[in-house]
Design a protein around this motif. Structure first.
Motif, PDB file in Angstrom:
ATOM      1  N   ALA A 104       1.829  11.755  -7.355  1.00 17.46           N
ATOM      2  CA  ALA A 104       2.670  11.573  -6.172  1.00 17.46           C
ATOM      3  C   ALA A 104       2.887  10.091  -5.919  1.00 17.46           C
ATOM      4  CB  ALA A 104       2.011  12.211  -4.948  1.00 17.46           C
ATOM      5  N   LEU A 105       4.149   9.735  -5.700  1.00 20.67           N
ATOM      6  CA  LEU A 105       4.523   8.365  -5.344  1.00 20.67           C
ATOM      7  C   LEU A 105       5.095   8.387  -3.935  1.00 20.67           C
ATOM      8  CD1 LEU A 105       5.001   5.385  -6.003  1.00 20.67           C
ATOM      9  CD2 LEU A 105       7.163   6.057  -7.110  1.00 20.67           C
ATOM     10  N   VAL A 106       4.502   7.616  -3.051  1.00 20.62           N
ATOM     11  CA  VAL A 106       4.871   7.608  -1.641  1.00 20.62           C
ATOM     12  C   VAL A 106       5.377   6.225  -1.257  1.00 20.62           C
ATOM     13  CG1 VAL A 106       3.982   7.806   0.708  1.00 20.62           C
ATOM     14  CG2 VAL A 106       3.229   9.418  -1.048  1.00 20.62           C
ATOM     15  N   ILE A 107       6.573   6.175  -0.655  1.00 18.17           N
ATOM     16  CA  ILE A 107       7.154   4.916  -0.207  1.00 18.17           C
ATOM     17  C   ILE A 107       7.159   4.914   1.315  1.00 18.17           C
ATOM     18  CG2 ILE A 107       9.104   3.342  -0.411  1.00 18.17           C
ATOM     19  CD1 ILE A 107       7.823   4.145  -3.096  1.00 18.17           C
ATOM     20  N   ILE A 108       6.537   3.904   1.906  1.00 17.39           N
ATOM     21  CA  ILE A 108       6.423   3.837   3.360  1.00 17.39           C
ATOM     22  C   ILE A 108       6.958   2.510   3.877  1.00 17.39           C
ATOM     23  CG2 ILE A 108       4.423   5.375   3.394  1.00 17.39           C
ATOM     24  CD1 ILE A 108       2.649   2.906   3.866  1.00 17.39           C
ATOM     25  N   PRO A 109       7.449   2.484   5.120  1.00 19.64           N
ATOM     26  CA  PRO A 109       7.856   1.208   5.715  1.00 19.64           C
ATOM     27  C   PRO A 109       6.636   0.374   6.073  1.00 19.64           C
ATOM     28  CG  PRO A 109       8.116   2.991   7.292  1.00 19.64           C
ATOM     29  CD  PRO A 109       7.733   3.630   5.988  1.00 19.64           C
ATOM     30  N   GLU A 110       6.678  -0.900   5.784  1.00 16.74           N
ATOM     31  CA  GLU A 110       5.515  -1.768   5.977  1.00 16.74           C
ATOM     32  C   GLU A 110       5.076  -1.801   7.436  1.00 16.74           C
ATOM     33  OE1 GLU A 110       4.078  -6.308   4.809  1.00 16.74           O
ATOM     34  OE2 GLU A 110       6.218  -5.829   4.916  1.00 16.74           O
ATOM     35  N   GLY A 111       3.788  -1.549   7.647  1.00 20.55           N
ATOM     36  CA  GLY A 111       3.203  -1.663   8.979  1.00 20.55           C
ATOM     37  C   GLY A 111       3.641  -0.624   9.975  1.00 20.55           C
ATOM     38  N   LYS A 112       4.295   0.449   9.534  1.00 22.17           N
ATOM     39  CA  LYS A 112       4.848   1.426  10.467  1.00 22.17           C
ATOM     40  C   LYS A 112       4.240   2.816  10.319  1.00 22.17           C
ATOM     41  CE  LYS A 112       7.959  -1.420  12.199  1.00 22.17           C
ATOM     42  NZ  LYS A 112       7.922  -1.876  13.595  1.00 22.17           N
ATOM     43  N   VAL A 113       3.111   2.915   9.626  1.00 25.99           N
ATOM     44  CA  VAL A 113       2.495   4.218   9.384  1.00 25.99           C
ATOM     45  C   VAL A 113       1.096   4.225   9.982  1.00 25.99           C
ATOM     46  CG1 VAL A 113       1.684   5.829   7.619  1.00 25.99           C
ATOM     47  CG2 VAL A 113       3.868   4.655   7.320  1.00 25.99           C
ATOM     48  N   ALA A 114       0.783   5.280  10.737  1.00 28.74           N
ATOM     49  CA  ALA A 114      -0.539   5.398  11.357  1.00 28.74           C
ATOM     50  C   ALA A 114      -1.616   5.456  10.286  1.00 28.74           C
ATOM     51  CB  ALA A 114      -0.595   6.640  12.227  1.00 28.74           C
ATOM     52  N   ALA A 115      -2.742   4.827  10.576  1.00 26.89           N
ATOM     53  CA  ALA A 115      -3.815   4.714   9.589  1.00 26.89           C
ATOM     54  C   ALA A 115      -4.342   6.070   9.145  1.00 26.89           C
ATOM     55  CB  ALA A 115      -4.957   3.871  10.159  1.00 26.89           C
ATOM     56  N   GLY A 116      -4.426   7.019  10.072  1.00 31.04           N
ATOM     57  CA  GLY A 116      -4.936   8.341   9.717  1.00 31.04           C
ATOM     58  C   GLY A 116      -4.073   9.041   8.686  1.00 31.04           C
ATOM     59  N   LYS A 117      -2.771   8.822   8.755  1.00 35.28           N
ATOM     60  CA  LYS A 117      -1.862   9.447   7.795  1.00 35.28           C
ATOM     61  C   LYS A 117      -1.904   8.740   6.447  1.00 35.28           C
ATOM     62  CE  LYS A 117       1.152  10.606  11.654  1.00 35.28           C
ATOM     63  NZ  LYS A 117       2.487  10.454  12.257  1.00 35.28           N
ATOM     64  N   LEU A 118      -1.923   7.420   6.501  1.00 41.60           N
ATOM     65  CA  LEU A 118      -1.992   6.647   5.264  1.00 41.60           C
ATOM     66  C   LEU A 118      -3.291   6.930   4.519  1.00 41.60           C
ATOM     67  CD1 LEU A 118      -0.750   4.514   3.447  1.00 41.60           C
ATOM     68  CD2 LEU A 118      -1.760   2.751   4.905  1.00 41.60           C
ATOM     69  N   ALA A 119      -4.389   7.054   5.261  1.00 39.15           N
ATOM     70  CA  ALA A 119      -5.676   7.364   4.630  1.00 39.15           C
ATOM     71  C   ALA A 119      -5.629   8.702   3.914  1.00 39.15           C
ATOM     72  CB  ALA A 119      -6.785   7.370   5.685  1.00 39.15           C
ATOM     73  N   GLY A 120      -4.935   9.668   4.517  1.00 39.40           N
ATOM     74  CA  GLY A 120      -4.808  10.975   3.877  1.00 39.40           C
ATOM     75  C   GLY A 120      -4.096  10.886   2.539  1.00 39.40           C
ATOM     76  N   ALA A 121      -2.978  10.183   2.510  1.00 40.40           N
ATOM     77  CA  ALA A 121      -2.229  10.050   1.260  1.00 40.40           C
ATOM     78  C   ALA A 121      -3.074   9.394   0.180  1.00 40.40           C
ATOM     79  CB  ALA A 121      -0.954   9.247   1.502  1.00 40.40           C
ATOM     80  N   VAL A 122      -3.825   8.370   0.558  1.00 41.88           N
ATOM     81  CA  VAL A 122      -4.680   7.673  -0.404  1.00 41.88           C
ATOM     82  C   VAL A 122      -5.815   8.584  -0.873  1.00 41.88           C
ATOM     83  CG1 VAL A 122      -6.283   5.746  -0.687  1.00 41.88           C
ATOM     84  CG2 VAL A 122      -4.107   5.396   0.513  1.00 41.88           C
ATOM     85  N   ALA A 123      -6.418   9.303   0.061  1.00 39.09           N
ATOM     86  CA  ALA A 123      -7.535  10.180  -0.293  1.00 39.09           C
ATOM     87  C   ALA A 123      -7.117  11.251  -1.287  1.00 39.09           C
ATOM     88  CB  ALA A 123      -8.108  10.833   0.968  1.00 39.09           C
ATOM     89  N   TYR A 124      -5.901  11.759  -1.143  1.00 40.42           N
ATOM     90  CA  TYR A 124      -5.427  12.805  -2.051  1.00 40.42           C
ATOM     91  C   TYR A 124      -4.953  12.250  -3.391  1.00 40.42           C
ATOM     92  CZ  TYR A 124      -5.380  15.824   2.091  1.00 40.42           C
ATOM     93  OH  TYR A 124      -5.725  16.541   3.210  1.00 40.42           O
ATOM     94  N   GLY A 125      -4.955  10.920  -3.529  1.00 38.68           N
ATOM     95  CA  GLY A 125      -4.672  10.323  -4.829  1.00 38.68           C
ATOM     96  C   GLY A 125      -3.261   9.852  -5.054  1.00 38.68           C
TER      97      GLY A 125
END
Length: 355
Positions: A104-125
């Motif tokens: 999975a490749l995820v593109i997000i706007p810089e500094g605009k994503v809640a940490a809890g959501k970003l952590a989830g994406a990272v945790a799932y790989g």
């Protein structure tokens, strides 16, 4: 019969490839919670429920659509998926891709994503890339990349996302026996309001359940459908709906019109106030999830909505743990007291209503 997810439960209601495998985390089947005390606070005389989509596997409604989008991609032997995200799509895409053995490749706007959501994406790989731009810039980029490379786009532009997300409307009708009079929900990229209307129309065509009127709610600093034009720099504490160019904006406006409803905007202050009121009724949601109910309260207070005798369902799209920063910042530090019964008796007396 054991519950196995939205595809297994509602496959006959979906337009899917016949040989499609099922990639599931047993999403869906989320609670429809009555909140009579909150209804009373808003004026009373009506029945109010919260469809709590924060109880999905990754904590948001996105899982309903992602199980279908990833399953369809698997049917084509796709090895990687891509999405733009303000957070919830990222976590969901990453989880279901991991389940399917995809990248999975995820593109997000810089500094605009809640940490809890970003952590989830990272945790799932997932591989997460921040860009110097908005969500709308990110979405344009992932659309172009998905057209150039053998990688599946799993944003709500993907029609299979809507096939999964519409199952929430089926669940509401199954639980209530018919459609509610009104459905209130947040509007960001506008895939959810579009899919709910699809679901209610389909259920009514088959079961004669009736149709709800829809109240879609945007944040005032990110309200292109209310303003009638794109918002280049959307700003709101409700990060999940901080979107200035909704991908399914036209369908959202159509759903509101066809349902004899409307799309309105409320302030961040109203959203955060409703988030606190929901928590006081035992339901903790991320800020964006409170927008639908904030809109209902706004319209009742302004005299534009008479709820008397109505059955109203408010969709809360994500769990409070998805975006806890605002609560954490304002949270007082717990008192430190001796570990003795006598020291704690004063606190117990106050809690129990004593002097």
């Amino acid at each position: 019969m054991e519950y196995e997810g939205v595809i297994s439960r509602y496959r006959q209601w979906m337009d899917l490839p016949g040989s499609m495998p099922v990639i599931s985390l047993q999403e869906g089947n989320t609670p429809l919670i009555p909140v009579p005390r909150l209804a009373g606070e808003l004026g009373g005389g009506f029945d109010l429920w919260v469809k709590f989509e924060g109880m999905n596997p990754t904590g948001s409604f996105k899982d309903r659509g992602m199980t279908v989008a990833i399953s369809e991609a698997a049917s084509r032997s796709v090895r990687a998926v891509i999405c733009a995200s303000t957070g919830n799509t990222a976590a969901s895409a990453a989880a279901y891709a991991a389940r399917a053995g995809m990248r999975a490749l995820v593109i997000i706007p810089e500094g605009k994503v809640a940490a809890g959501k970003l952590a989830g994406a990272v945790a799932y790989g997932a591989e997460v890339v921040q860009i110097e731009g908005s969500f709308d810039d990110a979405l344009s980029l992932v659309v172009a990349l998905s057209e150039k490379y053998p990688i599946a786009l799993v944003n709500s532009l993907n029609p299979y996302r809507l096939e999964g997300q519409k199952t929430a409307a089926f669940e509401i009708c199954d639980r209530l026996g018919s459609a509610p009079d009104w459905l209130c929900l947040p509007v960001g990229n506008a895939g959810n309001i579009t899919s709910y209307w699809m679901g209610f129309r389909q259920y009514d065509a088959r079961r004669g359940s009736g149709l709800p009127q829809i109240l879609g709610v945007q944040a005032a600093g990110s309200a292109p459908l209310v303003l009638g034009h794109p918002v280049d720099r959307p700003e709101t504490v409700a990060t999940a709906i901080r979107i200035g160019r909704p991908a399914r904006g036209e369908q959202a406006l159509q759903a509101a019109e066809e349902s004899r409803g409307r799309i309105i905007a409320v302030s961040d202050e109203e959203i955060l106030s409703m988030q606190r009121r929901l928590a006081q009724n035992g339901v903790w949601v991320e800020p964006a999830s409170a927008a639908g109910l904030a809109g209902l309260a706004h319209e009742i207070q302004a005299g534009r909505f008479d709820p008397n005798g109505r059955r109203i369902v408010a969709v809360c799209t994500g769990h409070g743990l998805k975006d806890p920063e605002i609560i954490a910042k304002s949270m007082p530090k717990p008192r430190v007291m001796p570990a003795t019964q006598s020291a704690l008796e004063e606190v117990c007396l106050r809690a129990a209503g004593g002097d």
